[in-house]
Enzyme design. Structure first.
Site, PDB file in Angstrom:
ATOM      1  N   SER A 115       0.812  -1.206   0.000  1.00 40.02           N
ATOM      2  CA  SER A 115       0.000   0.000   0.000  1.00 40.02           C
ATOM      3  C   SER A 115       0.859   1.275   0.000  1.00 40.02           C
ATOM      4  CB  SER A 115      -0.943  -0.065   1.199  1.00 40.02           C
ATOM      5  OG  SER A 115      -2.091   0.664   0.912  1.00 40.02           O
ATOM      6  N   LYS A 161       4.198   2.060  -2.368  1.00 38.13           N
ATOM      7  CA  LYS A 161       4.618   3.256  -3.115  1.00 38.13           C
ATOM      8  C   LYS A 161       6.064   3.545  -2.704  1.00 38.13           C
ATOM      9  CE  LYS A 161       0.030   5.289  -1.956  1.00 38.13           C
ATOM     10  NZ  LYS A 161      -0.944   4.607  -2.745  1.00 38.13           N
ATOM     11  N   TRP A 221      -9.869   0.369  -5.389  1.00 33.65           N
ATOM     12  CA  TRP A 221      -9.327   1.696  -5.040  1.00 33.65           C
ATOM     13  C   TRP A 221      -7.916   1.874  -5.611  1.00 33.65           C
ATOM     14  CZ3 TRP A 221     -10.752   6.257  -3.626  1.00 33.65           C
ATOM     15  CH2 TRP A 221      -9.977   7.082  -2.794  1.00 33.65           C
ATOM     16  N   HIS A 232      -7.582  -5.730  -0.092  1.00 29.30           N
ATOM     17  CA  HIS A 232      -6.357  -4.963   0.146  1.00 29.30           C
ATOM     18  C   HIS A 232      -5.656  -5.521   1.388  1.00 29.30           C
ATOM     19  CE1 HIS A 232      -4.018  -1.276  -0.238  1.00 29.30           C
ATOM     20  NE2 HIS A 232      -4.168  -1.046   1.064  1.00 29.30           N
TER      21      HIS A 232
END
Ligand code: GCU
Length: 423
Positions: A263, A267, A354, A404
């Site tokens: 998540s 990044k 998302w 997720h």
């Protein structure tokens, strides 16, 4: 009077509708805007890049510079490890299966002091080992049930069901995230695992006076300049400092460190791998917007939305692209391409819309020509694979069932892939 009142109500609802349409996340493929994706092998001046040399001397540096100045932000100076301490060590961890070490790295500059602790599990009886390096969200003590893992005193976001209240990590959260860290599987496969609580490097809140960034403020500077690091770059900085430590640790093969993140921390792992070529491989688990997902698709989370919810993750310049993706001369496939020719794994989850799984797949696909330039195999099919059917080349991708999260399925794939491409 009455009719004015109705007109007001009517206009109010019209406006709401308009606002709603504009600001609700899009998940409908038919509403994805038409966009042209920049070619990673064409310079900003429009010159075709046909050799590794041109890529490395011209195109890669200009892309890296763009991402640095306009998205993640520049690290304003150098700061080396001042000292490190072995806080705790055991040759009998995980029921005798592993070595455990807790190493504290200290950084001093002027009157500032920052410390972070690396928790390491290493296979026994081996020389230098390859390693997965990762941040965790709620402290090192959440990743296993072992009582000797030190609880960080750094700020943490409240999470009452984990016993995190008043921004303090507590005993109650020991082992609560063990499900995301199959340490024994890694050890059995011959890998070590090193984790750091990300809040020790920069607390994840909109406060630019804490964490590592203020060490570099000059005079009465209160926040990073427009092109200077947000939290993601600060966290990536911490991973590079952990790497500095591994280069000194005789039990670690520093040429085989794979940086992993989920998540927001996915990044971070991508940016760490792009900006520090010492990382041998990179894994992005469900990293989404500002990570592996293409921004120009505007599916799920968008640049505007991420800059609004997390204004401190990227550098202030990134706000220039909020609701203005068409002006971006790059996209996230080029972030992935910066990792070439090193192995990179992008993973999505079916229910994590998302993060735009398709956008994550396409970024891995469109990064692949740069891998090809190096003679490495990227993603060679244009269609997304079926769920739970990984594609494992130097560029790897899977979409698994579920939400997720980080699951055993994910880790089984990462280990298998690392065995082929890194170990
Ligand atoms: C939010 C945020 C995402 C991020 C995620 C996470 O959902 O919008 O960009 O990846 O948090 O880090 O869990």
């Amino acid at each position: 009077m009455m009719s004015r009142y109705f007109l007001f109500i009517f206009l109010f609802f019209l406006f709401q509708d308009f606002a709603f349409a504009q600001y609700t996340p899009n998940y409908d493929e038919s509403k994805v805007p038409v966009f042209k994706l920049p070619d990673p092998l064409k310079t900003f001046n429009g010159k075709k890049v046909k050799s590794v040399k041109k890529w490395e001397t011209k195109r890669r540096p200009e892309l890296l510079d763009f991402f640095t100045q306009n998205m993640y932000g520049e690290v304003p100076g150098e700061l080396k490890i001042t000292s490190y301490d072995v806080l705790e060590q055991s040759n009998n961890a995980l029921n005798g299966k592993a070595i455990r070490k807790q190493i504290d790295l200290s950084f001093r500059k002027d009157n500032n002091l920052l410390d972070f602790t690396i928790l390491m599990y290493l296979p026994k009886n081996t020389e230098k080992v390859p390693l997965f390096l990762a941040y965790n969200f709620y402290g090192n003590h959440t990743i296993t049930n072992e009582a000797d893992i030190i609880i960080s005193e750094a700020w943490a976001a409240d999470y009452p069901s984990f016993g995190i209240i008043n921004n303090q990590l507590t005993e109650q959260s020991r082992g609560v995230r063990a499900n995301r860290w199959p340490v024994e599987k890694m050890i059995d496969a011959g890998y070590g695992l090193a984790v750091i609580y990300y809040g020790e490097v920069d607390p994840d809140k909109d406060d630019l006076s804490d964490g590592i960034q203020p060490f570099f403020y000059v005079d009465d500077q209160q926040q990073p300049a427009d092109n200077e690091w947000g939290s993601i770059a600060a966290w990536a900085w911490g991973l590079s400092r952990a790497m500095d430590y591994f280069e000194m640790d005789e039990q670690v093969d520093a040429s085989k460190v794979i940086v992993f993140g989920h998540s927001r921390l996915g990044k971070t792992s991508l940016w760490a791998g792009a900006s520090d070529t010492r990382f041998a491989g990179v894994i992005s688990n469900n990293s989404g917007c500002g990570g592996a997902a293409l921004s120009k698709r505007r599916v799920g989370e968008t640049i505007w939305r991420i800059n609004r919810s997390f204004p401190y993750w990227f550098c202030p310049n990134f706000k220039n692209y909020s609701k203005n993706e068409e002006a971006l001369p790059v996209d996230q496939h080029e972030l992935i391409a910066l990792i070439a020719p090193r192995p990179v794994y992008v993973a999505s989850a079916e229910e994590d819309q998302w993060a735009d799984p398709k956008g994550e797949f396409l970024a891995a696909l469109y990064a692949s020509p740069v891998y090809k330039l190096y003679g490495k195999k990227g993603i060679t099919q244009n269609e997304m694979p079926e769920v739970n059917q990984p594609i494992q080349n130097t560029v790897a991708y899977h979409i698994r069932t579920g939400k997720h999260d980080v699951t055993d399925f994910d880790w089984e794939q990462y280990i298998k892939w690392a065995n082929t491409f890194i170990k």
